[in-house]
Design an enzyme around this catalytic site. Structure first.
Site, mmCIF file in Angstrom:
data_model
loop_
_atom_site.group_PDB
_atom_site.id
_atom_site.type_symbol
_atom_site.label_atom_id
_atom_site.label_comp_id
_atom_site.label_asym_id
_atom_site.label_seq_id
_atom_site.Cartn_x
_atom_site.Cartn_y
_atom_site.Cartn_z
ATOM 1 N N GLU A 1 -0.528 4.853 -0.358
ATOM 2 C CA GLU A 1 -1.310 6.095 -0.528
ATOM 3 C C GLU A 1 -0.419 7.311 -0.350
ATOM 4 O O GLU A 1 0.400 7.359 0.579
ATOM 5 C CB GLU A 1 -2.425 6.187 0.520
ATOM 6 C CG GLU A 1 -3.625 5.348 0.191
ATOM 7 C CD GLU A 1 -3.683 4.134 1.074
ATOM 8 O OE1 GLU A 1 -2.584 3.611 1.416
ATOM 9 O OE2 GLU A 1 -4.797 3.713 1.412
ATOM 10 N N TYR B 1 0.856 -1.196 0.000
ATOM 11 C CA TYR B 1 0.000 0.000 0.000
ATOM 12 C C TYR B 1 0.886 1.238 0.000
ATOM 13 O O TYR B 1 1.866 1.302 0.743
ATOM 14 C CB TYR B 1 -0.905 0.020 1.233
ATOM 15 C CG TYR B 1 -2.339 -0.312 0.897
ATOM 16 C CD1 TYR B 1 -3.015 0.437 -0.070
ATOM 17 C CD2 TYR B 1 -3.017 -1.360 1.514
ATOM 18 C CE1 TYR B 1 -4.326 0.142 -0.403
ATOM 19 C CE2 TYR B 1 -4.327 -1.662 1.175
ATOM 20 C CZ TYR B 1 -4.983 -0.903 0.211
ATOM 21 O OH TYR B 1 -6.268 -1.188 -0.124
ATOM 22 N N ARG C 1 -2.217 -2.503 -18.512
ATOM 23 C CA ARG C 1 -3.559 -1.889 -18.518
ATOM 24 C C ARG C 1 -3.614 -0.824 -17.430
ATOM 25 O O ARG C 1 -3.681 -1.146 -16.244
ATOM 26 C CB ARG C 1 -4.570 -3.006 -18.229
ATOM 27 C CG ARG C 1 -6.014 -2.653 -18.311
ATOM 28 C CD ARG C 1 -6.812 -3.898 -18.586
ATOM 29 N NE ARG C 1 -6.409 -4.417 -19.882
ATOM 30 C CZ ARG C 1 -6.967 -4.073 -21.038
ATOM 31 N NH1 ARG C 1 -7.970 -3.245 -21.053
ATOM 32 N NH2 ARG C 1 -6.533 -4.569 -22.168
ATOM 33 N N THR D 1 -4.258 6.147 -21.685
ATOM 34 C CA THR D 1 -4.051 4.809 -21.149
ATOM 35 C C THR D 1 -2.630 4.431 -21.541
ATOM 36 O O THR D 1 -1.975 5.142 -22.316
ATOM 37 C CB THR D 1 -5.035 3.785 -21.749
ATOM 38 O OG1 THR D 1 -4.959 3.865 -23.168
ATOM 39 C CG2 THR D 1 -6.455 4.044 -21.280
ATOM 40 N N ASP E 1 -7.079 13.679 -24.832
ATOM 41 C CA ASP E 1 -7.075 12.273 -24.406
ATOM 42 C C ASP E 1 -6.346 11.520 -25.514
ATOM 43 O O ASP E 1 -6.907 11.258 -26.579
ATOM 44 C CB ASP E 1 -8.525 11.790 -24.256
ATOM 45 C CG ASP E 1 -8.602 10.313 -23.894
ATOM 46 O OD1 ASP E 1 -7.587 9.610 -24.027
ATOM 47 O OD2 ASP E 1 -9.695 9.869 -23.506
ATOM 48 N N LYS F 1 -2.507 0.639 -25.047
ATOM 49 C CA LYS F 1 -2.955 0.534 -26.447
ATOM 50 C C LYS F 1 -1.712 0.571 -27.345
ATOM 51 O O LYS F 1 -0.883 -0.334 -27.260
ATOM 52 C CB LYS F 1 -3.971 1.638 -26.730
ATOM 53 C CG LYS F 1 -5.237 1.505 -25.856
ATOM 54 C CD LYS F 1 -6.294 2.501 -26.225
ATOM 55 C CE LYS F 1 -7.594 2.257 -25.482
ATOM 56 N NZ LYS F 1 -7.670 2.974 -24.205
HETATM 57 N N1 DSN Z 1 -12.466 0.456 -24.899
HETATM 58 C C1 DSN Z 1 -11.467 1.276 -25.518
HETATM 59 C C2 DSN Z 1 -11.436 1.109 -26.979
HETATM 60 O O1 DSN Z 1 -11.670 0.000 -27.436
HETATM 61 O O2 DSN Z 1 -11.141 2.033 -27.708
HETATM 62 C C3 DSN Z 1 -11.589 2.697 -25.162
HETATM 63 O O3 DSN Z 1 -11.581 2.853 -23.790
#
Ligand code: DSN
Length: 403
Positions: free
Chosen positions: A46, A44, A226, A217, A191, A220
Site C-alpha cells: 500500500e 503487500y 488483465r 486497460t 478511455d 486488449k
Molecule cells: N468487456 C470489455 C469489452 O469487451 O470491450 C470492455 O470492458
C-alpha cells in the site's frame, strides 16, 4: 497437481483449439504469464514508491518505478502515470473521483452507440454517482457527430467530457474533443482501453497532448496482463493517486504491475508496430470480405481493430448467432448496433475484433477464410460441423503464445 490444474489445462486447450474474435481479448507472452504468476503476488505494498505502509518494498519500488518509466517511454509522454489500477472499470471510477464531486455532470458516449458501462450507464455505480449525459453517433453515418457533442456540451455544461468506448470502429478526433471541452470549460478524458495497443503501435491518433486524463486497460490491443492504468497531466497527479489509493483500492497487485511493465517493454519493440499494423489490416480485410458476402457493416467499415456486423437481414439475432459460431469454434460476442430495436440480451449485431487472431500470426488470407466460415454458419445452420472442422484446422496451424 491440484483440482484446478485440469481445468486450467482445459482452458488452455479451448483457447488453442478455437478462434477468438472477441475485440477485447488477446494472448500474452510467456514472460508476462511468468511475471503474473510470480512470488510478487505474496507482497503487500500500500502506498507509492518510497512511501509504503509496510516494510520490505525495496524491490517492489523498483518494479513500480520501472513500470511508470516504461509506460511514459512507450507513449512518448511526460504525463504522470499511475500503474496501480486493478482494472479499467475502477481506473475510470478513480479518474472521475479524482476531479469531480458526486452529482457533477459528465458528457460521454452512450453504451448503446459504442461507449462503455463505466461511462455512466444507469446499472454502473458511475451512472448512480454522477449525472451523465450521453452523446451518440449520427444515424446516417453511424459515426460520432462532433456538432452534437458541442451542442450537448453547451446545453449541459459538463465538468468532464469523456470519449472512447468498446464498440466504435472509427478513429476518434481527440483534438476536436479537446477544443469542445475547452470551449465549455470542461476537463477532457479519454478511455483508450480498446485502442491502447494501436496508439502505442502508431496506427491510431494519440490522445496524449489533447486529454487531461487518459485511462486504459492493459490487456486488449496492448497485449498485457488483465489490468488498468491512468495517465494524467501533472496538475491532476495528486487527485489521481489519492483516488486510486486509498480512495478506491487497497494494496496494488505487484505481480500484475511487473507483468504490465513487461507488456510496455514488448510494445516498444519494432515488431509490435508491425503487429498493430497487421491488426488493422486484418480488421479491414475481415470486414471487407463480410461486405462482399452481403453483410452490412456499421459505419461502412473500420479504421481500427474492431467492427460491428448488422445481423438484421438474416433470420438470426445476436444470441443465436453467437451460439452457432461458438459451436463452430469461432468465439465472438453479440453486440448492440446503434439505434438497435432489439434488447442488449439479444441484440441485432455481432462485434468482430482481430487482436487475438493477429497475435497468432494470421493475415488477410486467413481473415477471408474466417469471414467465409462466419457467412456459411449464419446462412446455413446445418453447416456447423463442417465449418468446425475448417476452424479446427486453422487453429491448429496458428498456435497461441505462452506456455
Ligand atoms: N468487456 C470489455 C469489452 O469487451 O470491450 C470492455 O470492458
Amino acid at each position: 497437481m491440484n483440482s484446478l490444474t485440469p481445468l486450467i489445462q482445459a482452458e488452455y486447450d479451448r483457447q488453442q483449439q478455437e478462434l477468438c474474435l472477441i475485440a477485447s481479448e488477446n494472448y500474452v507472452s510467456k514472460d508476462i504469464l511468468t511475471a503474473n504468476g510470480s512470488v510478487l503476488t505474496n507482497k503487500y505494498a500500500e502506498g507509492y514508491p518510497g512511501k509504503r505502509y509496510y516494510a520490505g518494498n525495496n524491490v517492489v519500488d523498483q518494479i513500480e518505478n520501472r513500470a511508470i518509466e516504461l509506460a511514459q517511454q512507450l507513449f512518448e509522454t511526460d504525463y504522470h502515470v499511475n500503474v496501480q489500477p486493478y482494472s479499467g472499470s475502477n481506473a475510470n471510477l478513480a479518474a472521475y473521483a479524482s476531479i469531480l464531486e458526486p452529482g457533477d455532470t459528465i458528457l460521454a458516449l452512450s453504451l448503446a452507440h459504442g461507449g462503455h458501462l463505466t461511462h455512466g450507464h444507469p446499472v454502473s455505480l458511475t451512472g448512480k454517482v454522477y449525472n451523465f449525459v450521453h452523446y451518440g453517433v449520427n444515424k446516417e453515418t453511424e459515426m460520432i457527430d462532433y456538432d452534437e457533442v458541442l451542442a450537448l456540451a453547451k446545453e449541459h455544461r459538463p465538468k468532464l467530457i469523456v470519449t472512447g468506448g468498446s464498440a466504435y470502429s472509427m478513429f476518434i478526433d481527440f483534438a476536436r474533443f479537446s477544443r469542445i471541452a475547452r470551449e465549455v470549460g470542461a476537463w477532457f478524458m479519454v478511455d483508450m482501453a480498446h485502442i491502447a495497443g494501436l496508439v502505442a503501435g502508431k496506427v491510431h491518433p494519440t490522445p496524449f497532448g489533447h486529454a487531461d486524463i487518459i485511462t486504459s486497460t492493459t490487456h486488449k490491443t496492448l497485449r498485457g496482463p488483465r489490468s488498468g492504468i491512468i495517465f494524467c497531466r501533472p496538475e491532476f497527479k495528486k487527485g489521481v493517486d489519492r483516488a486510486i489509493f486509498p480512495g478506491t483500492q487497497g494494496g496494488p497487485h505487484v505481480h500484475t504491475i511487473a507483468a504490465k511493465a513487461i507488456a510496455f517493454e514488448e510494445a516498444m519493440q519494432p515488431s509490435f508496430q508491425q503487429y498493430a499494423q497487421q491488426i488493422v489490416k486484418n480488421s479491414k480485410a475481415l470486414a471487407f470480405r463480410l461486405q462482399q458476402n452481403g453483410f452490412r457493416i456499421v459505419a461502412d467499415g473500420t479504421e481500427n481493430h474492431l467492427f460491428l456486423l448488422d445481423l438484421r437481414p438474416s433470420p438470426v439475432r445476436g444470441k443465436e448467432a453467437q451460439l452457432l459460431l461458438e459451436q463452430a469454434g469461432i468465439i465472438i460476442n453479440m453486440n448492440s448496433i446503434p439505434f438497435d430495436e432489439q434488447s442488449p440480451t439479444n441484440p441485432s449485431g455481432l462485434r468482430f475484433g482481430t487482436p487475438a487472431v493477429t497475435t497468432r500470426g494470421m493475415k488477410e488470407k486467413e481473415m477471408e477464410q474466417i469471414a467465409d466460415c462466419v457467412t456459411t454458419v449464419l446462412r446455413d445452420h446445418t453447416s456447423v460441423p463442417a465449418v468446425a472442422e475448417t476452424v479446427a484446422q486453422l487453429a491448429k496451424k496458428f498456435r497461441i503464445p505462452g506456455y
